[in-house]
Motif scaffolding. Structure first.
Motif, mmCIF file in Angstrom:
data_model
loop_
_atom_site.group_PDB
_atom_site.id
_atom_site.type_symbol
_atom_site.label_atom_id
_atom_site.label_comp_id
_atom_site.label_asym_id
_atom_site.label_seq_id
_atom_site.Cartn_x
_atom_site.Cartn_y
_atom_site.Cartn_z
ATOM 1 N N MET A 56 37.635 23.164 34.419
ATOM 2 C CA MET A 56 37.822 24.463 33.781
ATOM 3 C C MET A 56 37.145 25.574 34.572
ATOM 4 N N LEU A 57 36.025 25.283 35.267
ATOM 5 C CA LEU A 57 35.385 26.291 36.112
ATOM 6 C C LEU A 57 36.322 26.734 37.220
ATOM 7 N N ARG A 58 36.983 25.736 37.872
ATOM 8 C CA ARG A 58 37.926 26.067 38.931
ATOM 9 C C ARG A 58 39.077 26.903 38.378
ATOM 10 N N ALA A 59 39.567 26.519 37.216
ATOM 11 C CA ALA A 59 40.679 27.248 36.607
ATOM 12 C C ALA A 59 40.249 28.659 36.228
ATOM 13 N N LYS A 60 39.008 28.799 35.760
ATOM 14 C CA LYS A 60 38.506 30.112 35.365
ATOM 15 C C LYS A 60 38.460 31.053 36.572
ATOM 16 N N LYS A 61 37.978 30.535 37.729
ATOM 17 C CA LYS A 61 37.932 31.359 38.942
ATOM 18 C C LYS A 61 39.337 31.772 39.368
ATOM 19 N N ALA A 62 40.261 30.829 39.319
ATOM 20 C CA ALA A 62 41.641 31.141 39.709
ATOM 21 C C ALA A 62 42.235 32.181 38.769
ATOM 22 N N ASN A 63 41.987 32.049 37.479
ATOM 23 C CA ASN A 63 42.498 33.023 36.515
ATOM 24 C C ASN A 63 41.900 34.402 36.757
ATOM 25 N N ARG A 64 40.609 34.447 37.067
ATOM 26 C CA ARG A 64 39.953 35.724 37.324
ATOM 27 C C ARG A 64 40.574 36.407 38.545
ATOM 28 N N ASN A 65 40.818 35.634 39.617
ATOM 29 C CA ASN A 65 41.439 36.203 40.818
ATOM 30 C C ASN A 65 42.850 36.709 40.516
ATOM 31 N N ASN A 66 43.606 35.933 39.743
ATOM 32 C CA ASN A 66 44.959 36.363 39.373
ATOM 33 C C ASN A 66 44.916 37.633 38.541
ATOM 34 N N ASP A 67 43.935 37.725 37.636
ATOM 35 C CA ASP A 67 43.806 38.931 36.817
ATOM 36 C C ASP A 67 43.477 40.148 37.676
ATOM 37 N N LYS A 68 42.601 39.970 38.676
ATOM 38 C CA LYS A 68 42.264 41.092 39.565
ATOM 39 C C LYS A 68 43.493 41.566 40.334
ATOM 40 N N GLU A 72 46.641 41.211 39.518
ATOM 41 C CA GLU A 72 47.572 41.850 38.591
ATOM 42 C C GLU A 72 47.091 43.256 38.235
ATOM 43 N N LEU A 73 45.790 43.418 38.058
ATOM 44 C CA LEU A 73 45.236 44.732 37.746
ATOM 45 C C LEU A 73 45.479 45.713 38.890
ATOM 46 N N GLU A 74 45.293 45.254 40.124
ATOM 47 C CA GLU A 74 45.535 46.129 41.270
ATOM 48 C C GLU A 74 47.010 46.515 41.372
ATOM 49 N N ARG A 75 47.902 45.543 41.087
ATOM 50 C CA ARG A 75 49.332 45.817 41.170
ATOM 51 C C ARG A 75 49.804 46.749 40.050
ATOM 52 N N GLU A 76 49.247 46.589 38.867
ATOM 53 C CA GLU A 76 49.717 47.336 37.696
ATOM 54 C C GLU A 76 48.757 48.453 37.284
ATOM 55 N N ILE A 77 47.985 48.990 38.217
ATOM 56 C CA ILE A 77 46.994 50.017 37.899
ATOM 57 C C ILE A 77 47.664 51.283 37.360
ATOM 58 N N HIS A 78 48.910 51.505 37.746
ATOM 59 C CA HIS A 78 49.606 52.713 37.279
ATOM 60 C C HIS A 78 49.830 52.697 35.765
ATOM 61 N N LEU A 79 49.767 51.548 35.148
ATOM 62 C CA LEU A 79 49.923 51.468 33.696
ATOM 63 C C LEU A 79 48.646 51.882 32.970
ATOM 64 N N ILE A 80 47.524 51.778 33.673
ATOM 65 C CA ILE A 80 46.232 52.079 33.055
ATOM 66 C C ILE A 80 45.805 53.513 33.347
ATOM 67 N N LYS A 81 45.850 53.901 34.628
ATOM 68 C CA LYS A 81 45.387 55.235 35.017
ATOM 69 C C LYS A 81 46.523 56.246 34.940
ATOM 70 N N ALA A 82 46.138 57.484 34.797
ATOM 71 C CA ALA A 82 47.111 58.577 34.779
ATOM 72 C C ALA A 82 47.647 58.770 36.196
ATOM 73 N N PRO A 83 48.906 59.168 36.336
ATOM 74 C CA PRO A 83 49.499 59.328 37.670
ATOM 75 C C PRO A 83 48.748 60.317 38.552
ATOM 76 N N GLU A 84 48.176 61.363 37.970
ATOM 77 C CA GLU A 84 47.470 62.361 38.771
ATOM 78 C C GLU A 84 46.227 61.760 39.433
ATOM 79 N N SER A 85 45.505 60.937 38.688
ATOM 80 C CA SER A 85 44.300 60.332 39.259
ATOM 81 C C SER A 85 44.656 59.359 40.374
ATOM 82 N N ILE A 86 45.822 58.738 40.281
ATOM 83 C CA ILE A 86 46.259 57.833 41.349
ATOM 84 C C ILE A 86 46.543 58.627 42.611
#
Length: 162
Positions: free
Chosen positions: A112-124, A126-140
């Motif tokens: 589960m530790l290995r899986a947790k690290k992999a999930n964390r990396n995947n989440d990071k 995904e966050l970088e790819r989908e940052i436009h959904l979180i931040k306002a377009p002007e700040s981007i």
């Protein structure tokens, strides 16, 4: 009382339970429930069916090799018993069961530790790819301009060094 193993899923079969199938060559197959028997009749491979112990061990989801498994092996030699030996054996079986559960828990935690690290990396990612959904377009746009400015300064600095 002998607890048999299901041929298909490797679970325990208590006396009076399950289905026994004897092939023409006198090979005995024991099944814990009709689900296992039907899968056997459909000629399915237990190593490819996701809910069997064979699959779980092959896929690395369960502990595959351990010294405690040696104790579980079936032995067909008749033994002479005395009360002391039976008493010691029962105590040893309890200790071995405890050891086995602890080892399985440790194995699960490591997995589960290995899986947790992999999930964390995947989440990071995904966050970088989908940052436009979180931040306002002007700040981007401001961030993109800053990145371009920094990149231009770095290229100018490299050009001056040469």
């Amino acid at each position: 009382m002998r607890v048999e193993k299901c041929w298909f899923c490797s679970s325990g079969i208590y006396p009076g339970h399950g289905i026994t199938f004897v092939r023409n060559d006198a090979t005995i197959f024991r099944f814990c429930r009709s689900k296992c028997h039907k899968n056997f009749k459909m000629k399915r491979n237990p190593r490819k069916v996701r809910w069997t112990k064979a699959y779980r061990k092959l896929a690395g989801k369960e502990l595959a090799e351990d010294a405690t498994f040696e104790m579980e092996r079936k032995r067909n030699r008749p033994e002479k018993y005395d009360r002391e030996m039976v008493h010691k054996t029962i105590k040893a079986m309890e200790k071995i069961g405890e050891i086995q559960t602890k080892r399985q828990e440790r194995f699960y935690e490591k997995r589960m530790l290995r899986a947790k690290k992999a999930n964390r990396n995947n989440d990071k990612l995904e966050l970088e790819r989908e940052i436009h959904l979180i931040k306002a377009p002007e700040s981007i746009r401001v961030l993109d301009k800053e990145k371009l400015r920094v990149a231009a300064e770095e290229t100018q600095a490299e050009g001056m060094e040469e």
